[in-house]
Design a protein around this motif. Structure first.
Motif, PDB file in Angstrom:
ATOM      1  N   PRO A 121       0.828  -1.214   0.000  1.00  0.00           N
ATOM      2  CA  PRO A 121       0.000   0.000   0.000  1.00  0.00           C
ATOM      3  C   PRO A 121       0.858   1.258   0.000  1.00  0.00           C
ATOM      4  O   PRO A 121       1.800   1.370   0.780  1.00  0.00           O
ATOM      5  N   ASN A 122       0.530   2.171  -0.905  1.00  0.00           N
ATOM      6  CA  ASN A 122       1.244   3.447  -1.028  1.00  0.00           C
ATOM      7  C   ASN A 122       2.738   3.267  -1.303  1.00  0.00           C
ATOM      8  O   ASN A 122       3.530   4.169  -1.050  1.00  0.00           O
ATOM      9  N   GLN A 123       3.110   2.123  -1.801  1.00  0.00           N
ATOM     10  CA  GLN A 123       4.519   1.871  -2.093  1.00  0.00           C
ATOM     11  C   GLN A 123       4.723   1.388  -3.517  1.00  0.00           C
ATOM     12  O   GLN A 123       5.811   0.901  -3.838  1.00  0.00           O
ATOM     13  N   HIS A 124       3.719   1.493  -4.338  1.00  0.00           N
ATOM     14  CA  HIS A 124       3.875   1.003  -5.704  1.00  0.00           C
ATOM     15  C   HIS A 124       3.110   1.873  -6.690  1.00  0.00           C
ATOM     16  O   HIS A 124       2.163   2.587  -6.307  1.00  0.00           O
ATOM     17  N   THR A 125       3.547   1.811  -7.931  1.00  0.00           N
ATOM     18  CA  THR A 125       2.807   2.429  -9.032  1.00  0.00           C
ATOM     19  C   THR A 125       2.716   1.404 -10.153  1.00  0.00           C
ATOM     20  O   THR A 125       3.650   0.630 -10.376  1.00  0.00           O
ATOM     21  N   LEU A 126       1.604   1.386 -10.827  1.00  0.00           N
ATOM     22  CA  LEU A 126       1.403   0.483 -11.956  1.00  0.00           C
ATOM     23  C   LEU A 126       0.876   1.306 -13.124  1.00  0.00           C
ATOM     24  O   LEU A 126      -0.215   1.861 -13.050  1.00  0.00           O
ATOM     25  N   GLU A 127       1.665   1.386 -14.182  1.00  0.00           N
ATOM     26  CA  GLU A 127       1.284   2.173 -15.352  1.00  0.00           C
ATOM     27  C   GLU A 127       1.132   1.248 -16.552  1.00  0.00           C
ATOM     28  O   GLU A 127       2.001   0.428 -16.828  1.00  0.00           O
ATOM     29  N   GLU A 142       6.420  -0.350 -10.472  1.00  0.00           N
ATOM     30  CA  GLU A 142       7.509   0.092  -9.599  1.00  0.00           C
ATOM     31  C   GLU A 142       7.085  -0.123  -8.150  1.00  0.00           C
ATOM     32  O   GLU A 142       5.990   0.256  -7.746  1.00  0.00           O
ATOM     33  N   ILE A 143       7.953  -0.761  -7.364  1.00  0.00           N
ATOM     34  CA  ILE A 143       7.701  -0.986  -5.938  1.00  0.00           C
ATOM     35  C   ILE A 143       8.845  -0.361  -5.157  1.00  0.00           C
ATOM     36  O   ILE A 143      10.009  -0.732  -5.346  1.00  0.00           O
ATOM     37  N   GLN A 144       8.502   0.582  -4.291  1.00  0.00           N
ATOM     38  CA  GLN A 144       9.521   1.281  -3.510  1.00  0.00           C
ATOM     39  C   GLN A 144       9.754   0.559  -2.175  1.00  0.00           C
ATOM     40  O   GLN A 144       8.919  -0.196  -1.706  1.00  0.00           O
ATOM     41  N   ASN A 145      10.922   0.850  -1.578  1.00  0.00           N
ATOM     42  CA  ASN A 145      11.281   0.319  -0.247  1.00  0.00           C
ATOM     43  C   ASN A 145      11.127  -1.197  -0.191  1.00  0.00           C
ATOM     44  O   ASN A 145      10.620  -1.732   0.798  1.00  0.00           O
ATOM     45  N   LEU A 146      11.566  -1.877  -1.223  1.00  0.00           N
ATOM     46  CA  LEU A 146      11.347  -3.317  -1.298  1.00  0.00           C
ATOM     47  C   LEU A 146      12.025  -4.059  -0.159  1.00  0.00           C
ATOM     48  O   LEU A 146      11.415  -4.879   0.507  1.00  0.00           O
ATOM     49  N   GLN A 147      13.291  -3.766   0.100  1.00  0.00           N
ATOM     50  CA  GLN A 147      14.011  -4.484   1.153  1.00  0.00           C
ATOM     51  C   GLN A 147      13.452  -4.125   2.523  1.00  0.00           C
ATOM     52  O   GLN A 147      13.322  -4.979   3.389  1.00  0.00           O
ATOM     53  N   LEU A 148      13.140  -2.846   2.741  1.00  0.00           N
ATOM     54  CA  LEU A 148      12.556  -2.420   4.009  1.00  0.00           C
ATOM     55  C   LEU A 148      11.250  -3.148   4.261  1.00  0.00           C
ATOM     56  O   LEU A 148      10.974  -3.582   5.373  1.00  0.00           O
TER      57      LEU A 148
END
Length: 219
Positions: free
Chosen positions: A182-188, A201-207
């Motif tokens: 949640p609130n950590q990805h974008t799909l275009e 795109e998925i942010q903060n994957l390792q975290l």
């Protein structure tokens, strides 16, 4: 109802929904793959036994290895590579998929079976005859951000390039992404007259992986 009980019920509801959404993936994948193998067997193609072995390998991952919250990103990529190898048996020319992987893949963890829908659709909605490297898959992990871009030429069949029979594939992936990241990805998703492109795109994957591990330890 106390706060702890409420959180446990909410967590259980999310896990139940994730399990349901994940269970919707396998029938589509198996149906499509078995159709391909049936064609090889019908034609008595010498590649049929290899196709059966590759399918067995894929099913092992789907049934036994993916029943966890996250898997090593490298294992998920191996799964995609096995799928590409299986699909390649349908083509006489050189590999029709150009798969490029960049970054420190060994350090990443990801929810299992998250990418396969996009790859399946790239094959399904491309022209029957594909030139070498016509489907482009680029996956990179840089600074805890994972980027997956899949681009394919558009076939002559009309309709939405991401729709499947029953129309549940893309909505399922979107729901899983919303629950898992949640609130950590974008799909275009975009298209031109000739090309269809999906960028995730998925942010903060390792975290994200570390937080889940800590969550499992305390629950």
């Amino acid at each position: 109802m106390n706060t702890i009980k409420k959180e446990q019920l909410e967590k259980q509801a999310v896990e139940t929904e994730l399990h349901y959404l994940k269970s919707q993936i396998n029938p589509h994948f198996l149906f499509n793959t078995l159709n391909n193998i049936h064609t090889l067997v019908y034609k008595q193609a010498p590649t049929a036994p290899e196709a059966v072995m590759r399918l067995a390998s894929l099913m092992r991952y789907m049934i036994y290895e993916s029943n966890v919250v996250t898997v090593p990103l490298s294992r998920e990529i191996n799964y995609l590579q096995d799928y590409v190898s299986l699909q390649q048996l349908r083509y006489k020319k050189s590999p029709v998929v150009a798969l490029i992987v960049e970054g420190n893949i060994a350090s990443g963890h990801i929810a299992p079976l998250l990418f396969i829908h996009f790859l399946e659709n790239a094959y399904k909605h491309s022209p029957a005859r594909l030139e070498p490297g016509a489907i482009k898959v680029h996956l990179a992990l840089k600074e805890n951000t994972l980027t997956l871009c899949i681009q394919n030429p558009i076939g002559s069949r009309p309709g939405n390039a991401l729709e499947e029979p029953g129309g549940i594939g893309l909505p399922n992936v979107q729901k899983r992404l919303a629950l898992l990241y949640p609130n950590q990805h974008t799909l275009e998703i975009s298209s031109t007259d000739e090309l269809f492109t999906v960028t995730l795109e998925i942010q903060n994957l390792q975290l994200q992986a570390h937080e889940r591990e800590a969550d499992l330890l305390y629950n």
